[in-house]
Design a protein around this motif. Structure first.
Motif, mmCIF file in Angstrom:
data_model
loop_
_atom_site.group_PDB
_atom_site.id
_atom_site.type_symbol
_atom_site.label_atom_id
_atom_site.label_comp_id
_atom_site.label_asym_id
_atom_site.label_seq_id
_atom_site.Cartn_x
_atom_site.Cartn_y
_atom_site.Cartn_z
ATOM 1 N N LEU A 16 1.003 -0.950 -0.093
ATOM 2 C CA LEU A 16 -0.028 0.071 -0.133
ATOM 3 C C LEU A 16 0.850 1.265 0.049
ATOM 4 O O LEU A 16 1.441 1.593 0.967
ATOM 5 C CB LEU A 16 -0.875 -0.017 1.267
ATOM 6 C CG LEU A 16 -1.919 1.412 1.336
ATOM 7 C CD1 LEU A 16 -2.981 1.179 0.247
ATOM 8 C CD2 LEU A 16 -2.414 1.191 2.788
ATOM 9 N N PRO A 17 1.188 2.056 -0.918
ATOM 10 C CA PRO A 17 2.111 3.043 -1.349
ATOM 11 C C PRO A 17 1.776 3.905 -0.342
ATOM 12 O O PRO A 17 0.681 4.517 -0.225
ATOM 13 C CB PRO A 17 1.886 3.352 -2.757
ATOM 14 C CG PRO A 17 1.494 2.373 -3.451
ATOM 15 C CD PRO A 17 0.440 1.386 -2.543
ATOM 16 N N PHE A 18 2.979 4.578 0.135
ATOM 17 C CA PHE A 18 2.969 6.186 0.912
ATOM 18 C C PHE A 18 3.554 6.897 0.026
ATOM 19 O O PHE A 18 4.924 6.909 -0.357
ATOM 20 C CB PHE A 18 3.863 6.094 2.124
ATOM 21 C CG PHE A 18 3.694 7.219 2.907
ATOM 22 C CD1 PHE A 18 2.669 7.801 3.166
ATOM 23 C CD2 PHE A 18 4.824 7.520 3.694
ATOM 24 C CE1 PHE A 18 2.703 8.980 3.799
ATOM 25 C CE2 PHE A 18 4.952 8.601 4.396
ATOM 26 C CZ PHE A 18 3.836 9.486 4.253
ATOM 27 N N PRO A 19 2.846 7.624 -0.916
ATOM 28 C CA PRO A 19 3.613 8.289 -1.975
ATOM 29 C C PRO A 19 4.501 9.500 -1.635
ATOM 30 O O PRO A 19 5.549 9.616 -2.583
ATOM 31 C CB PRO A 19 2.170 9.457 -2.515
ATOM 32 C CG PRO A 19 1.112 8.405 -2.111
ATOM 33 C CD PRO A 19 1.455 7.965 -0.892
ATOM 34 N N HIS A 47 -7.567 2.446 -3.362
ATOM 35 C CA HIS A 47 -7.688 3.616 -3.617
ATOM 36 C C HIS A 47 -7.997 4.721 -2.531
ATOM 37 O O HIS A 47 -7.387 5.878 -2.750
ATOM 38 C CB HIS A 47 -8.741 3.675 -4.964
ATOM 39 C CG HIS A 47 -8.194 2.919 -6.181
ATOM 40 N ND1 HIS A 47 -6.917 2.894 -6.972
ATOM 41 C CD2 HIS A 47 -8.689 1.800 -6.430
ATOM 42 C CE1 HIS A 47 -6.859 2.241 -7.936
ATOM 43 N NE2 HIS A 47 -7.837 1.300 -7.759
ATOM 44 N N ASP A 48 -8.968 4.517 -1.655
ATOM 45 C CA ASP A 48 -9.207 5.420 -0.748
ATOM 46 C C ASP A 48 -8.065 5.688 0.234
ATOM 47 O O ASP A 48 -7.477 6.732 0.638
ATOM 48 C CB ASP A 48 -10.486 4.868 -0.030
ATOM 49 C CG ASP A 48 -11.597 5.036 -0.930
ATOM 50 O OD1 ASP A 48 -11.488 5.910 -1.792
ATOM 51 O OD2 ASP A 48 -12.656 4.580 -0.337
ATOM 52 N N LEU A 49 -7.459 4.440 0.574
ATOM 53 C CA LEU A 49 -6.272 4.579 1.442
ATOM 54 C C LEU A 49 -4.961 5.403 0.954
ATOM 55 O O LEU A 49 -4.230 6.275 1.465
ATOM 56 C CB LEU A 49 -5.602 3.342 1.750
ATOM 57 C CG LEU A 49 -6.555 2.839 2.939
ATOM 58 C CD1 LEU A 49 -6.315 1.019 3.148
ATOM 59 C CD2 LEU A 49 -6.711 3.450 4.499
ATOM 60 N N VAL A 50 -4.713 5.093 -0.550
ATOM 61 C CA VAL A 50 -3.734 5.660 -1.229
ATOM 62 C C VAL A 50 -3.938 7.102 -1.180
ATOM 63 O O VAL A 50 -2.938 8.142 -1.044
ATOM 64 C CB VAL A 50 -3.464 5.373 -2.530
ATOM 65 C CG1 VAL A 50 -2.575 6.112 -3.242
ATOM 66 C CG2 VAL A 50 -2.891 3.704 -2.365
ATOM 67 N N ALA A 51 -5.312 7.743 -1.433
ATOM 68 C CA ALA A 51 -5.462 9.057 -1.489
ATOM 69 C C ALA A 51 -5.528 9.548 -0.252
ATOM 70 O O ALA A 51 -5.034 10.701 -0.192
ATOM 71 C CB ALA A 51 -7.032 9.349 -2.032
ATOM 72 N N ALA A 56 0.081 13.731 2.525
ATOM 73 C CA ALA A 56 1.324 13.945 3.303
ATOM 74 C C ALA A 56 2.075 14.811 2.062
ATOM 75 O O ALA A 56 3.044 15.681 2.318
ATOM 76 C CB ALA A 56 2.104 12.691 3.646
ATOM 77 N N LEU A 57 1.761 14.692 0.833
ATOM 78 C CA LEU A 57 2.428 15.247 -0.263
ATOM 79 C C LEU A 57 2.509 16.763 -0.341
ATOM 80 O O LEU A 57 3.349 17.404 -0.907
ATOM 81 C CB LEU A 57 1.991 14.736 -1.584
ATOM 82 C CG LEU A 57 2.267 13.339 -2.075
ATOM 83 C CD1 LEU A 57 1.627 13.085 -3.219
ATOM 84 C CD2 LEU A 57 3.555 13.095 -2.076
ATOM 85 N N ALA A 58 1.196 17.287 0.382
ATOM 86 C CA ALA A 58 1.164 18.925 0.606
ATOM 87 C C ALA A 58 2.580 19.381 1.214
ATOM 88 O O ALA A 58 2.661 20.684 0.984
ATOM 89 C CB ALA A 58 0.190 19.069 1.274
ATOM 90 N N ALA A 59 3.290 18.859 1.846
ATOM 91 C CA ALA A 59 4.541 19.209 2.468
ATOM 92 C C ALA A 59 5.607 19.468 1.716
ATOM 93 O O ALA A 59 6.545 20.047 1.818
ATOM 94 C CB ALA A 59 4.931 18.585 3.671
ATOM 95 N N LEU A 60 5.760 18.716 0.287
ATOM 96 C CA LEU A 60 6.788 18.793 -0.281
ATOM 97 C C LEU A 60 7.259 20.249 -1.009
ATOM 98 O O LEU A 60 6.052 20.993 -1.233
ATOM 99 C CB LEU A 60 6.477 17.652 -1.672
ATOM 100 C CG LEU A 60 6.391 16.324 -1.280
ATOM 101 C CD1 LEU A 60 6.286 15.638 -2.766
ATOM 102 C CD2 LEU A 60 7.828 15.951 -0.908
ATOM 103 N N PRO A 61 8.421 20.443 -1.352
ATOM 104 C CA PRO A 61 8.597 21.901 -1.860
ATOM 105 C C PRO A 61 7.846 22.117 -3.136
ATOM 106 O O PRO A 61 7.480 23.193 -3.351
ATOM 107 C CB PRO A 61 10.251 21.734 -2.090
ATOM 108 C CG PRO A 61 10.683 20.499 -0.989
ATOM 109 C CD PRO A 61 9.586 19.849 -1.062
#
Length: 253
Positions: A141-144, A234-238, A243-248
């Motif tokens: 289950l990816p953690f993007p 799909h719901d869990l990946v979304a 957490a991607l909101a913190a990327l530069p």
């Protein structure tokens, strides 16, 4: 598997999950050698009563030297745990991430292969041995935020499956440990991370089953392992993609 009276080499066992399992194997009655890169930590473990050997899983020569050292002192070695691993967040819109990706693959996937390659002839000759590989719930289950870490662990899963098939009939069993987030250096920022001691106790209970499970799945990783089957993927990946909101690349402007 029998976890008592075994001869065990835990590669990457100087801290975290590796050290927890090393201590539990020894408490169960096994003779344990711990492998790692940090001399100071290895010296502390020697003082604690463990065998200790220096090993860098990214260096084939280091792996070969460690194998020779371990088999010289423990010719009856019959359990290998390929615990060495690393992980980090990556911004895939920043080309500089590639250096991080290369290191993760070299340690997590190629490091696992190097260690198994070094010991496989010995283990097959034993006719009764165990390889414990270490993947991750993130491999299912990816953690993007950690793309290459997940890819490396998915690779360990696929490699473990192939290794088990190729070793069928040799007496060498392959058990894949699939941790969820655990309160170690890598998982410490996750508020849902499992306590290390509780995780270790559950893992050893599963390993001690007869027959040994093909996958060592603690309760806390089942949602990851079976997300596709259960229709929650799909719901869990979304959800995990928040957490991607913190990327530069997401915060510029």
């Amino acid at each position: 598997m029998n976890i008592e009276s075994r001869s065990v080499f835990v590669v990457g066992g100087t801290s975290g999950i590796g050290l927890e399992l090393a201590r539990r194997f020894r408490a169960a009655g096994s003779d344990v050698v711990v492998g790692g890169r940090t001399t100071e930590l290895l010296e502390k473990l020697t003082a604690e009563g463990f065998g200790a050997v220096e090993i860098d899983v990214t260096d084939a020569a280091s792996v070969a030297r460690a194998r020779d050292d371990v088999l010289r002192s423990h010719p009856d070695l019959d359990v290998i745990v390929t615990m060495a691993g690393t992980g980090a967040a990556e911004d895939l819109q920043d080309p500089a991430h590639f250096a991080t990706a290369r290191t993760i693959i070299d340690v997590n996937l190629l490091g696992t292969i190097r260690v198994i390659d070094a010991f496989i002839s010995h283990l097959v000759a034993r006719r009764a041995a165990t390889v414990v590989t270490v993947s991750s719930g993130i491999g299912f289950l990816p953690f993007p935020l950690m793309p290459t870490y997940g890819a490396s662990k998915a690779g360990v899963h696929a490699y473990s499956e192939a290794l088990r098939a190729q070793l069928a009939g040799t007496g060498v069993e392959v058990a894949e440990l699939v941790p969820p987030a655990v309160a170690t250096r890598i998982g410490s920022s996750n508020p849902h991370a499992l306590a290390l001691d509780a995780f270790g106790a559950e893992v050893m209970s599963l390993l001690a089953q007869d027959p040994t499970p093909r996958e060592i799945l603690v309760e806390g990783v089942l949602m990851h392992r079976w997300a596709e089957r259960d229709g929650t993927y799909h719901d869990l990946v979304a959800q995990r993609s928040q957490a991607l909101a913190a990327l530069p690349s997401r915060t510029k402007g």
